[in-house]
Design a protein around this motif. Structure first.
Motif, PDB file in Angstrom:
ATOM      1  N   HIS A  63     -21.419 -11.535 -24.532  1.00  0.00           N
ATOM      2  CA  HIS A  63     -21.186 -10.468 -23.555  1.00  0.00           C
ATOM      3  C   HIS A  63     -22.327  -9.468 -23.678  1.00  0.00           C
ATOM      4  N   ARG A  64     -23.052  -9.281 -22.583  1.00  0.00           N
ATOM      5  CA  ARG A  64     -24.176  -8.342 -22.585  1.00  0.00           C
ATOM      6  C   ARG A  64     -23.678  -6.943 -22.247  1.00  0.00           C
ATOM      7  N   CYS A  65     -24.029  -5.975 -23.084  1.00  0.00           N
ATOM      8  CA  CYS A  65     -23.585  -4.597 -22.858  1.00  0.00           C
ATOM      9  C   CYS A  65     -24.590  -3.627 -23.450  1.00  0.00           C
ATOM     10  N   ASP A  66     -25.005  -2.656 -22.667  1.00  0.00           N
ATOM     11  CA  ASP A  66     -25.876  -1.585 -23.140  1.00  0.00           C
ATOM     12  C   ASP A  66     -24.990  -0.497 -23.737  1.00  0.00           C
ATOM     13  N   LEU A  67     -24.986  -0.398 -25.044  1.00  0.00           N
ATOM     14  CA  LEU A  67     -24.082   0.536 -25.721  1.00  0.00           C
ATOM     15  C   LEU A  67     -24.520   1.988 -25.586  1.00  0.00           C
ATOM     16  N   ALA A  68     -25.686   2.212 -24.976  1.00  0.00           N
ATOM     17  CA  ALA A  68     -26.101   3.579 -24.658  1.00  0.00           C
ATOM     18  C   ALA A  68     -25.503   4.059 -23.348  1.00  0.00           C
ATOM     19  N   ASP A  69     -24.857   3.149 -22.628  1.00  0.00           N
ATOM     20  CA  ASP A  69     -24.266   3.441 -21.320  1.00  0.00           C
ATOM     21  C   ASP A  69     -22.751   3.560 -21.495  1.00  0.00           C
ATOM     22  N   ARG A  70     -22.236   4.790 -21.444  1.00  0.00           N
ATOM     23  CA  ARG A  70     -20.808   5.028 -21.696  1.00  0.00           C
ATOM     24  C   ARG A  70     -19.917   4.224 -20.747  1.00  0.00           C
ATOM     25  N   ALA A  94     -23.579  -2.478 -33.925  1.00  0.00           N
ATOM     26  CA  ALA A  94     -24.804  -2.161 -33.175  1.00  0.00           C
ATOM     27  C   ALA A  94     -25.290  -0.742 -33.472  1.00  0.00           C
ATOM     28  N   GLY A  95     -26.595  -0.610 -33.571  1.00  0.00           N
ATOM     29  CA  GLY A  95     -27.153   0.710 -33.832  1.00  0.00           C
ATOM     30  C   GLY A  95     -28.617   0.783 -33.450  1.00  0.00           C
ATOM     31  N   THR A  96     -29.125   1.998 -33.388  1.00  0.00           N
ATOM     32  CA  THR A  96     -30.532   2.217 -33.102  1.00  0.00           C
ATOM     33  C   THR A  96     -31.011   3.390 -33.936  1.00  0.00           C
ATOM     34  N   ILE A  97     -32.307   3.556 -34.036  1.00  0.00           N
ATOM     35  CA  ILE A  97     -32.873   4.638 -34.849  1.00  0.00           C
ATOM     36  C   ILE A  97     -34.126   5.164 -34.159  1.00  0.00           C
ATOM     37  N   ARG A  98     -34.363   6.461 -34.267  1.00  0.00           N
ATOM     38  CA  ARG A  98     -35.577   7.082 -33.748  1.00  0.00           C
ATOM     39  C   ARG A  98     -36.159   7.942 -34.870  1.00  0.00           C
ATOM     40  N   ARG A  99     -37.454   7.791 -35.102  1.00  0.00           N
ATOM     41  CA  ARG A  99     -38.098   8.499 -36.206  1.00  0.00           C
ATOM     42  C   ARG A  99     -39.025   9.586 -35.678  1.00  0.00           C
ATOM     43  N   ALA A 100     -38.752  10.821 -36.081  1.00  0.00           N
ATOM     44  CA  ALA A 100     -39.619  11.955 -35.766  1.00  0.00           C
ATOM     45  C   ALA A 100     -39.170  13.122 -36.641  1.00  0.00           C
ATOM     46  N   PRO A 101     -40.097  13.953 -37.103  1.00  0.00           N
ATOM     47  CA  PRO A 101     -39.691  15.116 -37.880  1.00  0.00           C
ATOM     48  C   PRO A 101     -38.701  15.971 -37.102  1.00  0.00           C
ATOM     49  N   ASP A 107     -34.686  15.837 -27.680  1.00  0.00           N
ATOM     50  CA  ASP A 107     -33.276  15.793 -27.295  1.00  0.00           C
ATOM     51  C   ASP A 107     -32.867  14.393 -26.860  1.00  0.00           C
ATOM     52  N   GLU A 108     -33.754  13.715 -26.134  1.00  0.00           N
ATOM     53  CA  GLU A 108     -33.388  12.400 -25.622  1.00  0.00           C
ATOM     54  C   GLU A 108     -33.203  11.378 -26.746  1.00  0.00           C
ATOM     55  N   ASP A 109     -33.980  11.515 -27.831  1.00  0.00           N
ATOM     56  CA  ASP A 109     -33.786  10.642 -28.985  1.00  0.00           C
ATOM     57  C   ASP A 109     -32.455  10.950 -29.662  1.00  0.00           C
ATOM     58  N   TRP A 110     -32.177  12.230 -29.831  1.00  0.00           N
ATOM     59  CA  TRP A 110     -30.892  12.633 -30.421  1.00  0.00           C
ATOM     60  C   TRP A 110     -29.729  12.058 -29.607  1.00  0.00           C
ATOM     61  N   ASP A 111     -29.784  12.237 -28.293  1.00  0.00           N
ATOM     62  CA  ASP A 111     -28.692  11.770 -27.441  1.00  0.00           C
ATOM     63  C   ASP A 111     -28.539  10.256 -27.499  1.00  0.00           C
ATOM     64  N   GLN A 112     -29.657   9.537 -27.464  1.00  0.00           N
ATOM     65  CA  GLN A 112     -29.626   8.074 -27.488  1.00  0.00           C
ATOM     66  C   GLN A 112     -28.991   7.564 -28.779  1.00  0.00           C
ATOM     67  N   VAL A 113     -29.431   8.094 -29.903  1.00  0.00           N
ATOM     68  CA  VAL A 113     -28.925   7.618 -31.197  1.00  0.00           C
ATOM     69  C   VAL A 113     -27.452   7.961 -31.376  1.00  0.00           C
ATOM     70  N   LEU A 114     -27.067   9.171 -31.036  1.00  0.00           N
ATOM     71  CA  LEU A 114     -25.651   9.548 -31.179  1.00  0.00           C
ATOM     72  C   LEU A 114     -24.771   8.709 -30.265  1.00  0.00           C
ATOM     73  N   GLU A 115     -25.249   8.400 -29.070  1.00  0.00           N
ATOM     74  CA  GLU A 115     -24.460   7.603 -28.125  1.00  0.00           C
ATOM     75  C   GLU A 115     -24.239   6.182 -28.645  1.00  0.00           C
ATOM     76  N   VAL A 116     -25.308   5.552 -29.105  1.00  0.00           N
ATOM     77  CA  VAL A 116     -25.213   4.169 -29.555  1.00  0.00           C
ATOM     78  C   VAL A 116     -24.538   4.059 -30.917  1.00  0.00           C
ATOM     79  N   ASP A 117     -24.898   4.940 -31.844  1.00  0.00           N
ATOM     80  CA  ASP A 117     -24.488   4.781 -33.238  1.00  0.00           C
ATOM     81  C   ASP A 117     -23.153   5.427 -33.580  1.00  0.00           C
ATOM     82  N   LEU A 118     -22.678   6.361 -32.744  1.00  0.00           N
ATOM     83  CA  LEU A 118     -21.427   7.054 -33.065  1.00  0.00           C
ATOM     84  C   LEU A 118     -20.423   7.027 -31.916  1.00  0.00           C
ATOM     85  N   THR A 119     -20.857   7.395 -30.729  1.00  0.00           N
ATOM     86  CA  THR A 119     -19.904   7.473 -29.619  1.00  0.00           C
ATOM     87  C   THR A 119     -19.419   6.093 -29.188  1.00  0.00           C
ATOM     88  N   ALA A 120     -20.332   5.154 -28.976  1.00  0.00           N
ATOM     89  CA  ALA A 120     -19.911   3.807 -28.566  1.00  0.00           C
ATOM     90  C   ALA A 120     -18.969   3.165 -29.586  1.00  0.00           C
TER      91      ALA A 120
END
Length: 253
Positions: A63-70, A94-101, A107-120
């Motif tokens: 089953h294909r699903c974009d976990l960043a898409d609520r 499933a999870g993703t990671i973004r690296r930056a100090p 903000d978009e990295d924060w939102d993407q990671v929280l959506e995929v790694d915690l909200t989904a």
């Protein structure tokens, strides 16, 4: 009776296309479970995870699903709920990671990671768990991280999400344990996957990590197999709200 036997169980594994999720899906199949695999880029046929699961004589449904898409996550939950066969084991991997100090973490990295790694994972656990609670049985397994315990460097969104997974594991266990549903998490140590490639590509960082691991090596995805089967099985019937580290001894240092 073998308490680790998963024959007749149906498992859903997110992020199953490669790395840890692939190893988890295969381990569950080897123990007897049929598998529904979920990933954003999962092939309809011919995937490696399909080949590994079916090699053990178990069925595989992709089953294909974009976990960043609520909305897509809710649609996935609805599809699972409409199937005739209920979900016995939900592996929210499933999870993703973004690296930056932190001072430059977008903000978009924060939102993407929280959506995929915690909200989904929460949305899926809530929707699938509702039926498990009603039936009085089920296993929910989250993939946590060493950063469920530590802060990490240049990964504030990932550390926040994985710390949240540890708290969510305990919160759901408190509510659902009395209804026959086990909620636990596995916290992988430093595992050689795509998510850690950037660290392994830095010789000094790679050396420092390996020197701190008592086992003396990076973990492999298959190192997570035993813990996955254990938490999915009746052998873990009285295990609730645990974040199980599989880390080569990293946290013991």
């Amino acid at each position: 009776m073998n308490p680790f036997d998963l024959s007749g169980r149906l498992a859903v594994v997110t992020g199953c296309r490669r790395g840890i999720g692939l190893a988890m899906a295969e381990a569950l199949a080897a123990a007897g479970a049929d598998v529904i695999g979920v990933s954003a880029a999962l092939e309809e046929t011919g995937s490696e995870v399909e080949a590994r699961v079916t090699a053990h004589g178990r069925s595989f449904v992709p089953h294909r699903c974009d976990l960043a898409d609520r909305a897509a996550v809710r649609a996935l939950a609805g599809w699972l709920g409409r199937r005739e066969r209920p979900v016995d084991i939900l592996v929210n991997n499933a999870g993703t990671i973004r690296r930056a100090p932190a001072v430059a973490h977008p903000d978009e990295d924060w939102d993407q990671v929280l959506e995929v790694d915690l909200t989904a994972p929460f949305v899926l656990a809530r929707e699938v768990g509702r039926d498990m609670v009603r039936r009085g049985s089920g296993k929910v397994i989250f993939t946590a991280s060493m950063l469920s315990f530590q802060g990490g460097v240049t990964v504030p969104s990932y550390a926040a999400a994985k710390s949240g997974i540890a708290g969510l594991t305990r919160a759901l266990a408190n509510e659902w344990a009395g209804h026959g549903v086990n909620v636990n998490a596995i916290a992988p140590g430093y595992i050689a996957t795509d998510n850690t490639q950037a660290l392994r590509d830095q010789p000094e960082r790679d050396r420092a990590i390996v020197e701190r691991i008592p086992a003396g090596r990076w973990g492999r995805p298959e190192d997570l197999a035993g813990a996955t089967v254990f938490l999915a099985s009746e052998a873990a019937a009285y295990v609730h709200g645990t974040v199980l580290a599989v880390d080569g001894g990293w946290l013991a240092r």
